[in-house]
Design a protein around this motif. Sequence first.
Motif, short mmCIF file in Angstrom:
data_model
loop_
_atom_site.label_atom_id
_atom_site.label_comp_id
_atom_site.label_asym_id
_atom_site.label_seq_id
_atom_site.Cartn_x
_atom_site.Cartn_y
_atom_site.Cartn_z
N UNK A 3 0.70 -1.39 0.37
CA UNK A 3 0.02 -0.31 -0.07
C UNK A 3 1.16 1.04 -0.05
N UNK A 4 0.49 2.43 -0.60
CA UNK A 4 1.00 3.17 -0.98
C UNK A 4 0.83 4.06 0.34
N UNK A 5 1.74 5.21 0.56
CA UNK A 5 1.40 5.82 2.07
C UNK A 5 0.98 6.41 1.47
N UNK A 6 0.52 7.64 2.79
CA UNK A 6 -0.66 8.92 2.46
C UNK A 6 0.28 9.86 2.04
N UNK A 73 -6.30 6.10 0.63
CA UNK A 73 -6.10 5.75 -1.08
C UNK A 73 -6.20 7.17 -1.81
N UNK A 74 -5.07 7.07 -2.84
CA UNK A 74 -5.78 8.25 -4.01
C UNK A 74 -6.32 7.79 -4.82
N UNK A 75 -7.07 8.63 -4.60
CA UNK A 75 -8.45 8.42 -6.19
C UNK A 75 -8.23 10.20 -6.76
N UNK A 123 5.12 10.90 -5.57
CA UNK A 123 3.71 10.50 -5.13
C UNK A 123 2.64 9.48 -5.91
N UNK A 124 2.70 10.07 -7.17
CA UNK A 124 1.20 9.67 -7.85
C UNK A 124 1.98 8.20 -9.04
N UNK A 125 3.33 8.81 -9.59
CA UNK A 125 4.12 7.72 -9.78
C UNK A 125 4.05 6.67 -9.92
N UNK A 129 2.63 2.90 -10.24
CA UNK A 129 3.32 1.75 -10.51
C UNK A 129 2.92 0.75 -9.38
N UNK A 130 2.52 0.92 -8.49
CA UNK A 130 1.93 -0.21 -7.07
C UNK A 130 0.44 -0.74 -7.93
N UNK A 131 -0.60 0.49 -8.54
CA UNK A 131 -1.97 -0.53 -9.24
C UNK A 131 -1.41 -1.05 -10.65
N UNK A 132 -0.33 -0.30 -11.06
CA UNK A 132 -0.34 -1.46 -12.58
C UNK A 132 0.35 -2.53 -12.06
N UNK A 133 1.28 -2.80 -10.97
CA UNK A 133 1.42 -4.48 -10.83
C UNK A 133 0.19 -5.24 -9.78
#
Length: 152
Positions: A3-6, A73-75, A123-125, A129-133
């Motif tokens: 999970x990406x950090x805040x 999570x970023x929306x 942060x956005x990148x 990348x996390x969601x693409x994985x």
Amino acid sequence: MARAKDLFDAMPPDRRRRLRDIAREVSLPRATRLFEEGRRADRFWIIRSGQVVLDQRVPGRQAAVVETLGRDELLGWSWLFPPYLWHLGAQTVGPVDAVEFDAAAVRDLCESDPVLGRAMYRYVAETVADRLHGTRVRLLDLYGPQGSGLDP
């Protein structure tokens, strides 16, 4: 999937206040349509509680859910890249509390403060990348000969 950090934790400590100054807390009821694919991306959110589904139009059918987002999570990231149009749609599953940002104000802040801008783009990148994985793993589970090989 990690999970990406805040978002605020991703900012340099001395820049967090500038971002918080343009944020606003929102409460969204169940089944709120936040945005539509192809429309102008003028806001984004950090989800504090609840869930939001991302969906994609499928001609002749109901929109297909492609991901569910939750706490911290970023929306939305379409607001950061021209032509600033949503690539997906989004709707709340139940009540959602979130921090909402005006996209133009954040883009202006990123332009005027290169340190904050670099942190925001990073942060956005990392989120993308996390969601693409995660998408790759789901595709392997669906279409790979042996699945992804990763435990759920």
